[in-house]
Each structure stands twice: as structure tokens, then as C-alpha cells.
Write an enzyme that holds these catalytic residues in place. Structure first.
Site, short mmCIF file in Angstrom:
data_model
loop_
_atom_site.label_atom_id
_atom_site.label_comp_id
_atom_site.label_asym_id
_atom_site.label_seq_id
_atom_site.Cartn_x
_atom_site.Cartn_y
_atom_site.Cartn_z
CE LYS A 24 31.42 39.03 48.26
NZ LYS A 24 32.88 38.75 48.34
CE1 TYR A 75 32.65 34.10 45.42
CE2 TYR A 75 31.20 33.46 47.21
CZ TYR A 75 31.78 34.44 46.42
OH TYR A 75 31.48 35.76 46.64
CG ASN A 93 35.08 41.56 49.36
OD1 ASN A 93 34.01 40.97 49.45
ND2 ASN A 93 35.99 41.25 48.46
P1 RTP Z 1 33.96 38.70 43.94
O1 RTP Z 1 34.16 37.47 43.09
O2 RTP Z 1 33.41 38.43 45.32
O3 RTP Z 1 33.24 39.79 43.24
O4 RTP Z 1 35.37 39.34 44.23
P2 RTP Z 1 36.60 39.41 43.28
O5 RTP Z 1 36.28 38.96 41.88
O6 RTP Z 1 37.14 40.78 43.48
O7 RTP Z 1 37.56 38.35 43.96
P3 RTP Z 1 37.81 36.80 43.65
O8 RTP Z 1 39.24 36.65 43.32
O9 RTP Z 1 36.79 36.29 42.67
O10 RTP Z 1 37.54 36.15 45.06
C1 RTP Z 1 36.23 35.90 45.52
C2 RTP Z 1 36.11 36.34 46.96
O11 RTP Z 1 36.95 35.54 47.76
C3 RTP Z 1 37.49 36.31 48.82
N1 RTP Z 1 38.94 36.30 48.74
N2 RTP Z 1 39.68 36.16 49.79
N3 RTP Z 1 41.88 35.91 51.53
C4 RTP Z 1 42.11 36.06 50.23
O12 RTP Z 1 43.20 36.10 49.77
C5 RTP Z 1 40.95 36.20 49.36
N4 RTP Z 1 41.00 36.35 48.07
C6 RTP Z 1 39.70 36.42 47.67
C7 RTP Z 1 36.98 37.72 48.66
O13 RTP Z 1 35.85 37.90 49.50
C8 RTP Z 1 36.57 37.79 47.22
O14 RTP Z 1 35.56 38.74 47.01
#
Ligand code: RTP
Ligand code: MG
Length: 142
Positions: free
Chosen positions: A11, A51, A114
Site C-alpha cells: 500500500k 474495494y 496498514n
Molecule cells: P485488506 O483487505 O486490505 O487485506 O485488509 P483486511 O482484509 O485485513 O481488512 P478488510 O476488512 O478487508 O478492510 C479493508 C481495508 O479497509 C481498511 N479498514 N479500515 N477504519 C476501519 O475500521 C477500517 N476497517 C478496515 C483497512 O485499511 C483494511 O485493510
């Protein structure tokens, strides 16, 4: 165990921190192979499309703004259990909760910035790979 593919993004925060190589090194040390890669600066449309599943979430506008704030590096990783292995290397979404020694614990500063993205299942991996790569851009090795 079957060979699997997953999709990964370094990222904008990690690119800005100059740790692309350190992150690639972790993929390689874990046995995953990088079989496709490119650097690009996502457009608003590309980030929103990628997304789309989070469209209704309150953090969506911030997420899209962050992901278009600078260049990213996108890659396809291949290896045994690639999806789960990459998620393990990444650590928890919130770096404060990420286990010591994971990419997010070591390089990320916040839940938005992140450091990496990794597919959460083989099905999303296939969709995400196709979103960024043509078949001819993927170079699997025997
Ligand atoms: P990623 O998709 O980026 O690999 O991360 P992840 O599965 O661990 O998390 P996900 O739930 O798919 O969320 C995608 C990205 O959105 C941002 N996020 N912000 N502020 C918040 O509560 C929040 N929750 C998620 C994060 O950058 C996350 O990587
Ligand atoms: Mg996710």
C-alpha cells in the site's frame, strides 16, 4: 497440499517508507513466489472498484482516499497455502493488534495505513488477480 495463488498490494504508506524490498523478502523467505508484479498509482475508479464490497462501510471514503494517495505495488504470490500464508505474514488488519514479527506490526502505523493488502480466500484471490493482471502478465514457474 495444492499450490495456490493469492493477490497482494504493497500500500502507499509502505511504498513511501521505502520498504517494498523488505516486504518482498518476507514473501520469498516464507516460500511464496512472486509470479507477477507492477507499480501503479490507482485512480479513484480503480480503488472504488477494487474495494466495492466495502462500499457501504463508514471507512470507505477514507480507504479510497488513502489507496489513491500515492503509488502501490500489486503482485500475485504463488505457493502452498498462499492465501493463509500471506494473511499470516501480514498480521491483523489493525497493526496495534498484529502479532510481533508480522508485516503490519513492523511497518504499519494505523488501521488505514496498514502497509499491505492480501486476499482473504481463494475466490477473492481469483477475482482480485483478474482485476489487475491479464493472463499473459502472470509468469508461473514449474
Ligand atoms: P485488506 O483487505 O486490505 O487485506 O485488509 P483486511 O482484509 O485485513 O481488512 P478488510 O476488512 O478487508 O478492510 C479493508 C481495508 O479497509 C481498511 N479498514 N479500515 N477504519 C476501519 O475500521 C477500517 N476497517 C478496515 C483497512 O485499511 C483494511 O485493510
Ligand atoms: Mg480484506
Amino acid at each position: 497440499m495444492a499450490t495456490e495463488r493469492t493477490f497482494s498490494i504493497v500500500k502507499p504508506d509502505a511504498v513511501a517508507k521505502n520498504v517494498i524490498g523488505e516486504i518482498y523478502s518476507r514473501f520469498e523467505k516464507s516460500g511464496l513466489r512472486i509470479i507477477a508484479a507492477k507499480m501503479l498509482h490507482l485512480t479513484q475508479e480503480q480503488a472504488e472498484g477494487f474495494y466495492a464490497e466495502h462500499k457501504e462501510r463508514p471507512f470507505f471514503p477514507d480507504l479510497v482516499a488513502f489507496m489513491t494517495s500515492g503509488p502501490v505495488v500489486v503482485q500475485v504470490l504463488e505457493g502452498e497455502n498462499a492465501v493463509a500464508k500471506n494473511r499470516e505474514l501480514m498480521g491483523a488488519t489493525n497493526p496495534k493488534e498484529a502479532e510481533k514479527g508480522t508485516i503490519r506490526a513492523d511497518f504499519a502505523q494505523s488501521i488505514d495505513a496498514n502497509a499491505v493488502h492480501g486476499s482473504d480466500a481463494p475466490e477473492s484471490a481469483a477475482r482480485e488477480i483478474a482485476y489487475f493482471f491479464d493472463d499473459k502478465e502472470i509468469c508461473p514457474r514449474g
